[in-house]
Write an enzyme that holds these catalytic residues in place. Sequence first.
Site, short mmCIF file in Angstrom:
data_model
loop_
_atom_site.label_atom_id
_atom_site.label_comp_id
_atom_site.label_asym_id
_atom_site.label_seq_id
_atom_site.Cartn_x
_atom_site.Cartn_y
_atom_site.Cartn_z
CB CYS A 48 -2.70 16.86 -23.45
SG CYS A 48 -3.22 16.70 -21.74
CB VAL A 62 2.82 6.14 -2.30
CG1 VAL A 62 1.36 5.70 -2.38
CG2 VAL A 62 2.99 7.12 -1.13
CG ASP A 63 7.75 3.98 0.98
OD1 ASP A 63 8.00 3.03 0.21
OD2 ASP A 63 7.46 3.81 2.19
N GLY A 114 2.88 -4.67 8.97
CA GLY A 114 2.83 -3.23 9.23
C GLY A 114 1.67 -2.48 8.62
CG HIS A 149 -3.14 2.46 -1.54
ND1 HIS A 149 -3.16 2.41 -0.16
CD2 HIS A 149 -4.29 1.85 -1.96
CE1 HIS A 149 -4.28 1.81 0.24
NE2 HIS A 149 -4.98 1.44 -0.82
CD GLN A 175 -2.44 -1.21 2.77
OE1 GLN A 175 -3.42 -0.55 3.07
NE2 GLN A 175 -1.86 -2.01 3.64
C1 BJW Z 1 4.65 -1.31 12.59
C2 BJW Z 1 5.81 -0.59 12.81
C3 BJW Z 1 6.97 -1.33 12.75
C4 BJW Z 1 4.28 0.81 12.95
N1 BJW Z 1 6.91 -2.65 12.50
N2 BJW Z 1 4.61 -2.60 12.35
C5 BJW Z 1 -16.63 2.41 5.70
C6 BJW Z 1 -16.39 1.05 5.68
C7 BJW Z 1 -15.61 0.47 4.70
C8 BJW Z 1 -14.98 1.25 3.74
C9 BJW Z 1 -15.20 2.61 3.76
C10 BJW Z 1 -16.02 3.18 4.72
N3 BJW Z 1 -16.04 4.52 4.51
C11 BJW Z 1 -15.24 4.80 3.43
C12 BJW Z 1 -14.74 3.64 2.97
C13 BJW Z 1 -13.82 3.46 1.84
C14 BJW Z 1 -12.41 3.89 2.15
C15 BJW Z 1 -11.96 3.33 3.50
O1 BJW Z 1 -11.50 2.22 3.61
N4 BJW Z 1 -12.08 4.13 4.54
C16 BJW Z 1 -11.76 3.66 5.87
C17 BJW Z 1 -10.61 4.47 6.43
C18 BJW Z 1 -13.00 3.72 6.70
N5 BJW Z 1 -11.55 3.34 1.08
C19 BJW Z 1 -11.42 3.94 -0.08
O2 BJW Z 1 -11.95 5.01 -0.31
C20 BJW Z 1 -10.62 3.19 -1.12
N6 BJW Z 1 -11.34 3.17 -2.34
C21 BJW Z 1 -12.57 2.61 -2.44
O3 BJW Z 1 -13.12 2.08 -1.52
O4 BJW Z 1 -13.08 2.70 -3.69
C22 BJW Z 1 -14.39 2.19 -3.91
C23 BJW Z 1 -14.75 2.48 -5.33
C24 BJW Z 1 -15.02 1.44 -6.18
C25 BJW Z 1 -15.37 1.71 -7.50
C26 BJW Z 1 -15.43 3.03 -7.96
C27 BJW Z 1 -15.13 4.07 -7.11
C28 BJW Z 1 -14.77 3.80 -5.78
C29 BJW Z 1 -9.31 3.90 -1.42
C30 BJW Z 1 -8.41 3.97 -0.22
C31 BJW Z 1 -7.18 4.79 -0.56
C32 BJW Z 1 -6.28 4.99 0.64
N7 BJW Z 1 -5.31 5.97 0.33
C33 BJW Z 1 -4.24 6.26 1.31
C34 BJW Z 1 -3.44 7.47 0.78
C35 BJW Z 1 -2.55 6.99 -0.40
C36 BJW Z 1 -1.82 8.08 -1.04
C37 BJW Z 1 -0.75 8.71 -0.19
O5 BJW Z 1 -0.02 8.05 0.55
O6 BJW Z 1 -0.64 9.90 -0.31
O7 BJW Z 1 -3.41 5.12 1.46
S1 BJW Z 1 -4.85 6.54 2.96
C38 BJW Z 1 -3.53 5.72 3.77
O8 BJW Z 1 -4.03 4.53 4.46
C39 BJW Z 1 -2.61 5.22 2.65
C40 BJW Z 1 -2.22 3.86 3.16
O9 BJW Z 1 -1.76 3.06 2.10
C41 BJW Z 1 -3.51 3.37 3.80
C42 BJW Z 1 -3.32 2.25 4.78
O10 BJW Z 1 -2.54 2.65 5.85
P1 BJW Z 1 -1.52 1.63 6.51
O11 BJW Z 1 -0.47 1.27 5.56
O12 BJW Z 1 -2.25 0.50 7.13
O13 BJW Z 1 -0.82 2.57 7.62
P2 BJW Z 1 -1.34 2.95 9.09
O14 BJW Z 1 -0.63 4.17 9.49
O15 BJW Z 1 -2.80 2.95 9.18
O16 BJW Z 1 -0.85 1.72 10.00
C43 BJW Z 1 0.50 1.44 10.26
C44 BJW Z 1 0.56 0.12 10.97
O17 BJW Z 1 1.92 -0.26 11.10
C45 BJW Z 1 -0.03 0.14 12.38
O18 BJW Z 1 -0.83 -1.03 12.55
C46 BJW Z 1 1.20 0.08 13.30
O19 BJW Z 1 0.94 -0.63 14.51
C47 BJW Z 1 2.17 -0.67 12.43
N8 BJW Z 1 3.56 -0.34 12.66
N9 BJW Z 1 5.47 0.76 13.02
C48 BJW Z 1 5.67 -3.23 12.32
N10 BJW Z 1 8.18 -0.75 12.97
ZN ZN Z 2 -2.10 14.96 -20.61
#
Ligand code: BJW
Ligand code: ZN
Length: 246
Positions: A157, A110-111, A194, A126, A108
């Site tokens: 474009c 983007v780094d 993670g 992502h 997930q």
């Molecule tokens: C360690 C550690 C160490 C620390 N060792 N471990 C209600 C229910 C269900 C879904 C939804 C809802 N309301 C809205 C939604 C949908 C929404 C969603 O899921 N929202 C929830 C938050 C509620 N999802 C979306 O909108 C997605 N799209 C979608 O659903 O589309 C539907 C669709 C279909 C068809 C047509 C149109 C639409 C898209 C989600 C996009 C997420 N984007 C981001 C930003 C990316 C760009 C950027 O970086 O700039 O992605 S948000 C952010 O969260 C980023 C990450 O990839 C993502 C996940 O985060 P991650 O990686 O889990 O990080 P953290 O910080 O949360 O956790 C870190 C973990 O590491 C922790 O557990 C720590 O304990 C651990 N840790 N250090 C081991 N050293």
């Molecule tokens: Zn273009």
Amino acid sequence: MKGIMEELSQRIEQLKSKLRDSRYIVALTGAGISAESGVPTFRGENGLWKQYRAEDLATPESFTRSPKLVWEWYNWRRQLIAPLTYNAAHRALAELEEKFPHFTLITQNVDGLHKKAGSKNVLEIHGSIWKVRCTACNHISENYEVPIKILPHCKMCGGLLRPHVVWFGEPLPPDVSEETQRALGVCDFLMVIGTSGVVHPVASFPYYARAKGAFVVEVNLERTPISPIAHETILGKAGEIVPLFL
Ligand code: BJW
Ligand code: ZN
């Protein structure tokens, strides 16, 4: 202390033997794997979403409202990530890929640190902070400028460029999504490293893989919504735990 370490190494030995018997391996990673490299995570104490509102920066609506603000935030992150490098967990996954002919890394993040560490079969579900996409013609290109000139425009474009990342409310890129489904559907050993497991659709991937017969191992500092369906959750730092699987 000795007892705990012995217990951990016994559990890891059992998991390694399970891994050796597996053919299709998938690693699913989140921000936690890059935390030890210095990349901020999203949630938790010093997480990005503690300082900024996700809906102000990581939605298509916020980009339409203020592309300058959103680009400034991405420039700040590009500047922060550019000098950072991979850690022992990224390296260990790259080495595992060399040992197993069918190894897929779904990230997930983007780094770009998995690719920097040498991983080849990487699905950046992502997107990438090092890619830009034209809002008019959809052309995608790599871009490593730090900082990028605000506002950037398409060479093809003239349209406005946006970061090639997936924001809330947007679907995953269809090609990457298909590959991901395929890899999870056949996988017999899944390592989830993670990720907080709260962002969909990725949060459902371990459930899907498990339903399809995968053995699921989670590595995280704490338990997550994935823990109840994981066969094993190893609590600890990715940089310390993942290399033990080699
Ligand atoms: C360690 C550690 C160490 C620390 N060792 N471990 C209600 C229910 C269900 C879904 C939804 C809802 N309301 C809205 C939604 C949908 C929404 C969603 O899921 N929202 C929830 C938050 C509620 N999802 C979306 O909108 C997605 N799209 C979608 O659903 O589309 C539907 C669709 C279909 C068809 C047509 C149109 C639409 C898209 C989600 C996009 C997420 N984007 C981001 C930003 C990316 C760009 C950027 O970086 O700039 O992605 S948000 C952010 O969260 C980023 C990450 O990839 C993502 C996940 O985060 P991650 O990686 O889990 O990080 P953290 O910080 O949360 O956790 C870190 C973990 O590491 C922790 O557990 C720590 O304990 C651990 N840790 N250090 C081991 N050293
Ligand atoms: Zn273009």
